[in-house]
Design a protein around this motif. Structure first.
Motif, PDB file in Angstrom:
ATOM      1  N   ILE A  78       1.931   8.944  -2.997  1.00 24.68           N
ATOM      2  CA  ILE A  78       0.506   7.668  -3.651  1.00 24.68           C
ATOM      3  C   ILE A  78      -0.878   8.256  -4.067  1.00 24.68           C
ATOM      4  O   ILE A  78      -0.975   8.972  -3.384  1.00 24.68           O
ATOM      5  CB  ILE A  78       1.744   6.724  -3.418  1.00 24.68           C
ATOM      6  CG1 ILE A  78       2.523   5.914  -3.227  1.00 24.68           C
ATOM      7  CG2 ILE A  78       0.447   5.286  -3.496  1.00 24.68           C
ATOM      8  CD1 ILE A  78       3.282   4.799  -2.047  1.00 24.68           C
TER       9      ILE A  78
ATOM     10  N   ASP B 231       1.487  -2.410   3.940  1.00 19.41           N
ATOM     11  CA  ASP B 231       2.421  -2.475   2.778  1.00 19.41           C
ATOM     12  C   ASP B 231       3.571  -3.856   3.481  1.00 19.41           C
ATOM     13  O   ASP B 231       3.984  -4.306   3.087  1.00 19.41           O
ATOM     14  CB  ASP B 231       3.415  -1.518   2.733  1.00 19.41           C
ATOM     15  CG  ASP B 231       4.417  -1.295   3.157  1.00 19.41           C
ATOM     16  OD1 ASP B 231       4.763  -0.608   4.363  1.00 19.41           O
ATOM     17  OD2 ASP B 231       5.883  -1.031   2.737  1.00 19.41           O
TER      18      ASP B 231
ATOM     19  N   THR C 149      -0.293  -3.334  -2.148  1.00 18.26           N
ATOM     20  CA  THR C 149       1.578  -3.465  -2.933  1.00 18.26           C
ATOM     21  C   THR C 149       2.187  -2.795  -3.157  1.00 18.26           C
ATOM     22  O   THR C 149       2.745  -2.976  -4.339  1.00 18.26           O
ATOM     23  CB  THR C 149       0.834  -4.988  -3.832  1.00 18.26           C
ATOM     24  OG1 THR C 149       0.396  -3.958  -4.352  1.00 18.26           O
ATOM     25  CG2 THR C 149       0.470  -5.687  -3.544  1.00 18.26           C
ATOM     26  N   THR C 150       2.041  -0.819  -2.776  1.00 15.22           N
ATOM     27  CA  THR C 150       2.848  -0.058  -3.064  1.00 15.22           C
ATOM     28  C   THR C 150       4.220  -0.165  -2.334  1.00 15.22           C
ATOM     29  O   THR C 150       4.574   0.801  -2.592  1.00 15.22           O
ATOM     30  CB  THR C 150       2.227   0.556  -2.886  1.00 15.22           C
ATOM     31  OG1 THR C 150       1.010   0.951  -1.593  1.00 15.22           O
ATOM     32  CG2 THR C 150       0.685   1.111  -3.770  1.00 15.22           C
TER      33      THR C 150
ATOM     34  N   ASP D  23      -3.149   7.447  -5.368  1.00 18.29           N
ATOM     35  CA  ASP D  23      -4.533   6.699  -5.163  1.00 18.29           C
ATOM     36  C   ASP D  23      -4.472   7.149  -3.370  1.00 18.29           C
ATOM     37  O   ASP D  23      -6.238   7.092  -3.363  1.00 18.29           O
ATOM     38  CB  ASP D  23      -4.464   5.144  -5.454  1.00 18.29           C
ATOM     39  CG  ASP D  23      -4.628   5.311  -6.531  1.00 18.29           C
ATOM     40  OD1 ASP D  23      -4.754   6.403  -7.539  1.00 18.29           O
ATOM     41  OD2 ASP D  23      -5.069   3.759  -7.286  1.00 18.29           O
TER      42      ASP D  23
ATOM     43  N   GLU E 137      -4.225  -3.800  -4.406  1.00 14.14           N
ATOM     44  CA  GLU E 137      -2.787  -2.777  -5.102  1.00 14.14           C
ATOM     45  C   GLU E 137      -3.384  -1.090  -5.314  1.00 14.14           C
ATOM     46  O   GLU E 137      -1.731  -0.808  -5.523  1.00 14.14           O
ATOM     47  CB  GLU E 137      -2.771  -3.599  -6.985  1.00 14.14           C
ATOM     48  CG  GLU E 137      -2.523  -4.626  -7.177  1.00 14.14           C
ATOM     49  CD  GLU E 137      -3.176  -5.147  -7.912  1.00 14.14           C
ATOM     50  OE1 GLU E 137      -3.384  -4.152  -9.101  1.00 14.14           O
ATOM     51  OE2 GLU E 137      -2.965  -6.246  -8.981  1.00 14.14           O
ATOM     52  N   SER E 138      -3.902  -0.605  -4.740  1.00 13.15           N
ATOM     53  CA  SER E 138      -4.535   0.453  -4.314  1.00 13.15           C
ATOM     54  C   SER E 138      -5.580   0.513  -3.344  1.00 13.15           C
ATOM     55  O   SER E 138      -6.629  -0.373  -3.360  1.00 13.15           O
ATOM     56  CB  SER E 138      -4.964   0.927  -5.995  1.00 13.15           C
ATOM     57  OG  SER E 138      -5.872   2.199  -5.041  1.00 13.15           O
TER      58      SER E 138
ATOM     59  N   ARG F 146       5.872   6.783  -0.981  1.00 12.44           N
ATOM     60  CA  ARG F 146       7.148   6.226  -0.402  1.00 12.44           C
ATOM     61  C   ARG F 146       8.157   7.369  -0.746  1.00 12.44           C
ATOM     62  O   ARG F 146       9.113   7.892  -1.885  1.00 12.44           O
ATOM     63  CB  ARG F 146       7.313   4.686  -1.612  1.00 12.44           C
ATOM     64  CG  ARG F 146       7.666   4.191  -1.876  1.00 12.44           C
ATOM     65  CD  ARG F 146       7.440   3.133  -3.490  1.00 12.44           C
ATOM     66  NE  ARG F 146       6.960   4.217  -4.803  1.00 12.44           N
ATOM     67  CZ  ARG F 146       5.864   3.748  -5.041  1.00 12.44           C
ATOM     68  NH1 ARG F 146       5.024   2.855  -4.805  1.00 12.44           N
ATOM     69  NH2 ARG F 146       5.042   4.346  -6.101  1.00 12.44           N
TER      70      ARG F 146
END
Ligand code: MG
Length: 263
Positions: free
Chosen positions: A32, A217, A237-238, A34, A256-257, A27
């Motif tokens: 990120i 995303d 959803t990151t 994971d 989510e990951s 981001r």
């Protein structure tokens, strides 16, 4: 895991991965964890991956270096940018040395020049527009004159707004829309949600369409591009987006990951 239609067994046998960058791997300037771990695992287990980005201001080499900084190993050949697909598409349609006027960053100029076109503001037959942070009235007038004389208009990507640390900046699509409105010339638009970049990435991976994932995303760009190319589309959803957007095809799965991907 957030499921769609209660289906946990919906995943295809994953043989290849195509992924967006911002909001998935990092981001802004923050990696990120994971996601970085997942790409390292796929590197180790031999699942090939490629990245697709609407950003026309960075070369594949620039992107590969940024990814190396975050700990993800990838060769520039596995990075498909909107500048690159614009140059590739033009090569299929126009002969070498066709006069082209470029509004964009050096990465776009370089991609168009490397494809064998003559970059000029004199009677261009093609106008290519990407994000140009030094755009001027004069550049826009060159484009408008040429378009009114019958030139073809190409946009690297349709993005109207780009998220920044403090809000938004104007994207390439906004200026493209202005020029298109003024001249009533409809542009050929590349970048996501169009499937061109996904097709190029698929060719480079050499993996079957039905067992290659498209991870992103954003529903409006990543997921629609994945769907149009016939890939199993995964929303993570990151990033910045909402999992559902009215009027658009939903992703095949929402996670989510990236650690949730069964490989
Ligand atoms: Mg993104």
């Amino acid at each position: 895991m957030v499921e769609r239609n209660g289906n946990l067994l919906g995943w295809p046998a994953v043989k290849g991965i195509i992924s967006d960058l911002d909001g998935v791997v990092y981001r802004g300037e923050v990696g990120i964890r994971d996601a970085i771990q997942a790409f390292n695992n796929w590197e180790r287990t031999g699942i090939p991956y490629a990245f697709v980005t609407n950003n026309s201001t960075r070369s594949p080499e620039d992107v590969a270096e940024k990814l190396r900084f975050f700990g993800v190993t990838v060769t520039p050949e596995r990075i498909v940018t909107s500048s690159l697909v614009a140059a590739q598409m033009m090569k299929e349609r126009w002969p070498p040395r066709t006069p082209v006027f470029v509004i964009g960053a050096p990465a776009l100029y370089n991609a168009i020049a490397a494809a064998g076109f003559e970059i000029t503001d004199r009677s261009p037959e093609v106008i290519v527009m990407g994000l140009d942070r030094n755009i001027s009235h004069r550049k826009l007038c060159v484009a408008v004159d040429a378009l009114l004389a019958g030139a073809t208009l190409i946009g690297t990507n349709p993005d109207l707004l780009l998220p920044t640390a403090n809000g938004f900046e104007l994207g390439a699509g906004a200026m493209l829309t202005a020029v298109s409105a003024a001249t009533r010339v409809r542009p050929i638009v590349l970048g996501k949600p169009e499937p061109h970049m996904i097709e190029t990435a698929l060719q480079r991976l050499g993996t079957p369409r039905e067992s290659t994932l498209m991870i992103g995303d954003q529903v409006a760009t990543d997921i629609q591009a994945g769907k149009r190319a016939g890939l199993y589309s995964v929303l993570v959803t990151t990033g910045v987006a909402e999992p559902e957007e009215p009027g658009l095809s939903p992703p095949d799965i929402v996670i989510e990951s990236l650690s949730e991907i069964p490989t």
